[in-house]
Design a protein around this motif. Structure first.
Motif, PDB file in Angstrom:
ATOM      1  N   GLY A 161       0.804  -1.216   0.000  1.00  0.00           N
ATOM      2  CA  GLY A 161       0.000   0.000   0.000  1.00  0.00           C
ATOM      3  C   GLY A 161       0.837   1.265   0.000  1.00  0.00           C
ATOM      4  N   LEU A 162       0.164   2.400   0.142  1.00  0.00           N
ATOM      5  CA  LEU A 162       0.797   3.715   0.061  1.00  0.00           C
ATOM      6  C   LEU A 162       1.822   3.907   1.174  1.00  0.00           C
ATOM      7  N   ALA A 202      -4.383  -2.752  -3.531  1.00  0.00           N
ATOM      8  CA  ALA A 202      -5.579  -3.396  -4.062  1.00  0.00           C
ATOM      9  C   ALA A 202      -6.154  -2.582  -5.217  1.00  0.00           C
ATOM     10  N   ALA A 203      -6.062  -1.246  -5.109  1.00  0.00           N
ATOM     11  CA  ALA A 203      -6.504  -0.389  -6.213  1.00  0.00           C
ATOM     12  C   ALA A 203      -5.640  -0.619  -7.447  1.00  0.00           C
ATOM     13  N   VAL A 204      -4.341  -0.823  -7.242  1.00  0.00           N
ATOM     14  CA  VAL A 204      -3.432  -1.119  -8.356  1.00  0.00           C
ATOM     15  C   VAL A 204      -3.810  -2.455  -8.993  1.00  0.00           C
ATOM     16  N   GLY A 214      -8.802  -3.149   1.017  1.00  0.00           N
ATOM     17  CA  GLY A 214      -8.797  -2.059   0.052  1.00  0.00           C
ATOM     18  C   GLY A 214      -9.227  -2.555  -1.317  1.00  0.00           C
ATOM     19  N   PRO A 215      -9.516  -1.596  -2.202  1.00  0.00           N
ATOM     20  CA  PRO A 215      -9.580  -0.157  -1.951  1.00  0.00           C
ATOM     21  C   PRO A 215     -10.956   0.235  -1.433  1.00  0.00           C
ATOM     22  N   PRO A 216     -11.108   1.497  -0.954  1.00  0.00           N
ATOM     23  CA  PRO A 216     -12.436   1.913  -0.499  1.00  0.00           C
ATOM     24  C   PRO A 216     -13.353   2.172  -1.682  1.00  0.00           C
ATOM     25  N   LEU A 217     -14.603   1.755  -1.555  1.00  0.00           N
ATOM     26  CA  LEU A 217     -15.583   2.091  -2.588  1.00  0.00           C
ATOM     27  C   LEU A 217     -16.126   3.495  -2.343  1.00  0.00           C
TER      28      LEU A 217
END
Length: 289
Positions: free
Chosen positions: A45-46, A114-116, A136-139
């Motif tokens: 993650g970030l 997860a967004a990636v 993740g990611p948040p919806l």
């Protein structure tokens, strides 16, 4: 102070570099496995790095090929001066898989990782065998006051640099990401004590952090995926969530499950935003199921 980003001893045999999408990446690679075995690509993650998976990596070995990378801009990968967008990360991950001659992989992404993973699925579905989205990611999400301040150019960097005045304050900044930071084994707390200090003193990583955070905010609230695009995902998808995640609530997991066809949700009790660190055995078991 020059950041060190030292490599855990048990991961040193698997350390390598590979150029993908024009970026020299630091990664751990367990090596080629039999053709019938899966490849697990672990995406942090970030503000994190591949060492986030230091306990999960050996648990997956023997069940397939395991690869964990430092995303561009983070850890020991190169830190190009550019916009750190989801498309850039996704294209880099796709190029990495091609460079490793992996035709399909199980993508395991935590938080923004997860967004990636989702973005790779949307852009290069042919490369994705399965998806495991970890906290993740948040919806949908509401930015905290601190997150709103971090979005402000100059103000965010000032807050970030403020941690350089105290290693203890830098360590304490990790607390919201864990259900119980104090319950981690002493060696884990020592690792995090040193690693967060490396991060706050890295000007390159600070630049990548804010570029990523601000670009995702521009795309949508923290890069939220649209329900319409989620409904098009065809890869078998597992959602794994820490029951006590204070960063992205369990409600976000349930929303994701409603929109991703056939998605399954597994909740880990006594766990926060980083199951790979707090509950590695449970997470590895779920990934292998």
């Amino acid at each position: 102070m020059k950041p060190r980003f030292t490599v855990p001893d048990h991961l040193k045999p698997y350390q390598r570099r590979l150029t993908a999408n024009g970026v020299s990446l630091h990664l751990y690679d367990s090596g080629a496995a039999p053709a019938q075995d899966p490849t697990f690509l672990l995406i942090h993650g970030l503000g994190d790095d591949a060492d986030s998976w230091r306990k999960v990596f050996p648990l997956l070995m023997g069940r397939g090929r395991v690869v964990a990378l430092d995303l561009p801009g983070f850890g020991r990968s190169d830190h190009p001066r550019r916009a750190y967008t989801l498309n850039f990360f996704a294209d880099t991950v796709a190029a990495l898989l091609e460079g490793l001659r992996v035709s399909q992989a199980t993508l395991v992404g935590n938080s923004i990782g997860a967004a990636v993973a989702l973005r790779v699925t949307q852009r290069r579905a042919d490369l994705v065998e399965r998806l495991v989205l970890v906290d993740g990611p948040p919806l949908r999400s509401k930015l905290s006051r601190v997150q709103l301040m971090l979005l402000l150019p100059g103000q965010g960097e000032k807050l970030y640099n403020g941690f350089r005045s105290s290693q203890e304050a830098a360590f304490e900044s990790l607390r919201p990401y864990y259900h119980n930071l104090d319950a981690l084994p002493p060696e884990d707390r020592q690792f995090l004590w040193e690693r967060v200090w490396d991060r706050v003193w890295s000007d390159d990583q600070r630049r990548a952090y804010f570029s990523t955070f601000r670009w995702m905010a521009l795309e949508g609230l923290l890069g939220q995926p649209s329900p319409a695009r989620l409904s098009q995902i065809k890869a078998p998808t597992l959602l794994v969530w820490g029951e006590q995640d204070a960063v992205i609530s369990l409600e976000a997991a349930r929303a994701l499950q409603r929109f991703i066809p056939g998605a399954k949700l597994q909740v880990i009790p006594g766990c926060g935003h980083l199951p790979q660190q707090e509950k590695p055995l449970e997470l590895a078991r779920l990934i292998l199921q």
